[in-house]
Design a protein around this motif. Structure first.
Motif, PDB file in Angstrom:
ATOM      1  N   MET A 157      42.449  34.901  48.011  1.00  0.00           N
ATOM      2  CA  MET A 157      43.338  34.605  49.134  1.00  0.00           C
ATOM      3  C   MET A 157      44.286  33.455  48.767  1.00  0.00           C
ATOM      4  SD  MET A 157      42.471  37.001  51.146  1.00  0.00           S
ATOM      5  CE  MET A 157      43.075  36.721  52.801  1.00  0.00           C
ATOM      6  N   ALA A 158      43.778  32.469  48.039  1.00  0.00           N
ATOM      7  CA  ALA A 158      44.606  31.331  47.633  1.00  0.00           C
ATOM      8  C   ALA A 158      45.715  31.773  46.670  1.00  0.00           C
ATOM      9  CB  ALA A 158      43.745  30.256  46.980  1.00  0.00           C
ATOM     10  N   LEU A 159      45.440  32.792  45.863  1.00  0.00           N
ATOM     11  CA  LEU A 159      46.441  33.302  44.925  1.00  0.00           C
ATOM     12  C   LEU A 159      47.527  34.112  45.636  1.00  0.00           C
ATOM     13  CD1 LEU A 159      44.175  34.370  41.936  1.00  0.00           C
ATOM     14  CD2 LEU A 159      45.885  32.551  41.932  1.00  0.00           C
ATOM     15  N   GLY A 160      47.256  34.492  46.885  1.00  0.00           N
ATOM     16  CA  GLY A 160      48.293  35.197  47.639  1.00  0.00           C
ATOM     17  C   GLY A 160      47.914  36.548  48.195  1.00  0.00           C
ATOM     18  N   ALA A 161      46.639  36.934  48.097  1.00  0.00           N
ATOM     19  CA  ALA A 161      46.228  38.199  48.709  1.00  0.00           C
ATOM     20  C   ALA A 161      46.323  38.077  50.229  1.00  0.00           C
ATOM     21  CB  ALA A 161      44.804  38.555  48.292  1.00  0.00           C
ATOM     22  N   ASN A 162      46.600  39.191  50.883  1.00  0.00           N
ATOM     23  CA  ASN A 162      46.727  39.195  52.344  1.00  0.00           C
ATOM     24  C   ASN A 162      45.436  39.588  53.041  1.00  0.00           C
ATOM     25  OD1 ASN A 162      49.436  40.032  51.040  1.00  0.00           O
ATOM     26  ND2 ASN A 162      49.984  39.162  53.002  1.00  0.00           N
ATOM     27  N   SER A 163      44.577  40.329  52.334  1.00  0.00           N
ATOM     28  CA  SER A 163      43.342  40.787  52.939  1.00  0.00           C
ATOM     29  C   SER A 163      42.313  41.049  51.845  1.00  0.00           C
ATOM     30  CB  SER A 163      43.602  42.063  53.757  1.00  0.00           C
ATOM     31  OG  SER A 163      42.489  42.379  54.545  1.00  0.00           O
ATOM     32  N   TYR A 164      41.050  41.219  52.265  1.00  0.00           N
ATOM     33  CA  TYR A 164      39.938  41.337  51.325  1.00  0.00           C
ATOM     34  C   TYR A 164      38.928  42.313  51.904  1.00  0.00           C
ATOM     35  CZ  TYR A 164      36.542  39.407  47.950  1.00  0.00           C
ATOM     36  OH  TYR A 164      35.657  39.222  46.920  1.00  0.00           O
ATOM     37  N   ILE A 165      38.618  43.369  51.176  1.00  0.00           N
ATOM     38  CA  ILE A 165      37.635  44.357  51.616  1.00  0.00           C
ATOM     39  C   ILE A 165      36.551  44.447  50.552  1.00  0.00           C
ATOM     40  CG2 ILE A 165      37.251  46.802  52.146  1.00  0.00           C
ATOM     41  CD1 ILE A 165      40.191  46.920  53.089  1.00  0.00           C
ATOM     42  N   THR A 166      35.294  44.361  50.985  1.00  0.00           N
ATOM     43  CA  THR A 166      34.165  44.414  50.064  1.00  0.00           C
ATOM     44  C   THR A 166      33.653  45.847  49.933  1.00  0.00           C
ATOM     45  OG1 THR A 166      33.561  42.182  50.770  1.00  0.00           O
ATOM     46  CG2 THR A 166      31.906  43.395  49.546  1.00  0.00           C
ATOM     47  N   LYS A 167      33.365  46.255  48.690  1.00  0.00           N
ATOM     48  CA  LYS A 167      32.770  47.569  48.434  1.00  0.00           C
ATOM     49  C   LYS A 167      31.292  47.512  48.830  1.00  0.00           C
ATOM     50  CE  LYS A 167      35.690  48.520  44.418  1.00  0.00           C
ATOM     51  NZ  LYS A 167      35.684  48.630  42.964  1.00  0.00           N
ATOM     52  N   PRO A 168      30.680  48.607  49.248  1.00  0.00           N
ATOM     53  CA  PRO A 168      31.291  49.922  49.395  1.00  0.00           C
ATOM     54  C   PRO A 168      32.277  49.931  50.567  1.00  0.00           C
ATOM     55  CG  PRO A 168      29.035  49.973  50.215  1.00  0.00           C
ATOM     56  CD  PRO A 168      29.264  48.605  49.621  1.00  0.00           C
ATOM     57  N   VAL A 169      33.430  50.527  50.339  1.00  0.00           N
ATOM     58  CA  VAL A 169      34.470  50.524  51.362  1.00  0.00           C
ATOM     59  C   VAL A 169      34.128  51.496  52.478  1.00  0.00           C
ATOM     60  CG1 VAL A 169      36.277  49.864  49.726  1.00  0.00           C
ATOM     61  CG2 VAL A 169      35.906  52.277  50.238  1.00  0.00           C
ATOM     62  N   LYS A 170      34.630  51.170  53.652  1.00  0.00           N
ATOM     63  CA  LYS A 170      34.534  52.069  54.799  1.00  0.00           C
ATOM     64  C   LYS A 170      35.946  52.588  55.035  1.00  0.00           C
ATOM     65  CE  LYS A 170      30.997  49.069  56.731  1.00  0.00           C
ATOM     66  NZ  LYS A 170      31.194  48.048  55.704  1.00  0.00           N
ATOM     67  N   ALA A 171      36.087  53.901  55.136  1.00  0.00           N
ATOM     68  CA  ALA A 171      37.408  54.519  55.278  1.00  0.00           C
ATOM     69  C   ALA A 171      38.190  53.906  56.435  1.00  0.00           C
ATOM     70  CB  ALA A 171      37.269  56.034  55.459  1.00  0.00           C
ATOM     71  N   GLY A 172      37.535  53.692  57.560  1.00  0.00           N
ATOM     72  CA  GLY A 172      38.213  53.133  58.731  1.00  0.00           C
ATOM     73  C   GLY A 172      38.753  51.734  58.479  1.00  0.00           C
ATOM     74  N   GLU A 173      37.985  50.924  57.762  1.00  0.00           N
ATOM     75  CA  GLU A 173      38.416  49.555  57.462  1.00  0.00           C
ATOM     76  C   GLU A 173      39.641  49.557  56.549  1.00  0.00           C
ATOM     77  OE1 GLU A 173      36.601  45.305  55.798  1.00  0.00           O
ATOM     78  OE2 GLU A 173      35.462  47.147  55.475  1.00  0.00           O
TER      79      GLU A 173
END
Length: 126
Positions: free
Chosen positions: A99-115
């Motif tokens: 996030m500090a490098l400039g990412a806007n969001s963060y999703i942890t695997k295993p991913v959920k399609a809805g997320e």
């Protein structure tokens, strides 16, 4: 609104296919998938993207280095593009660094399609 381009930077073919499948449910979206940060940089140097999804742990160039190079290139037309990190790295330290490098969001695997769908949809509307 026309077609929007999303770049998926993910070294796992299975995860890349899953993300592409989820993203194709969005209207008017073209998905381009590459397997590492080096190829990701090459793609964004060739054209404009509306959003990037990137893994952290990849060969040749990891996602954190990729994000820092995208954000640091002042001549790059993609430097302000929304970036979503998708990774198995759940530690707060890695999340904070991304996030500090400039990412806007963060999703942890295993991913959920809805997320994934909701996160990408909201960033594309912003």
């Amino acid at each position: 609104m026309g077609s929007r381009k999303i770049l998926v930077v993910e070294d796992s073919p299975t995860m890349s296919q899953l993300l592409t499948f989820i993203l194709k449910k969005l209207k008017d979206v073209e998905v381009v998938a590459v397997h590492d940060g080096v190829n990701g940089l090459k793609k964004i140097s060739e054209g404009k993207y509306d959003l990037i999804l990137t893994d952290i742990n990849m060969p040749l160039m990891d996602g954190l280095k990729f994000i820092s190079l995208v954000r640091g290139d002042k001549s790059n037309m993609n430097k302000d593009i929304p970036i979503v990190i998708i990774t198995t790295e759940g530690e707060e330290e890695v999340r904070s660094e991304g996030m500090a490098l400039g990412a806007n969001s963060y999703i942890t695997k295993p991913v959920k399609a809805g997320e994934v769908f909701d996160t990408v949809s909201s960033l594309l509307k912003a």
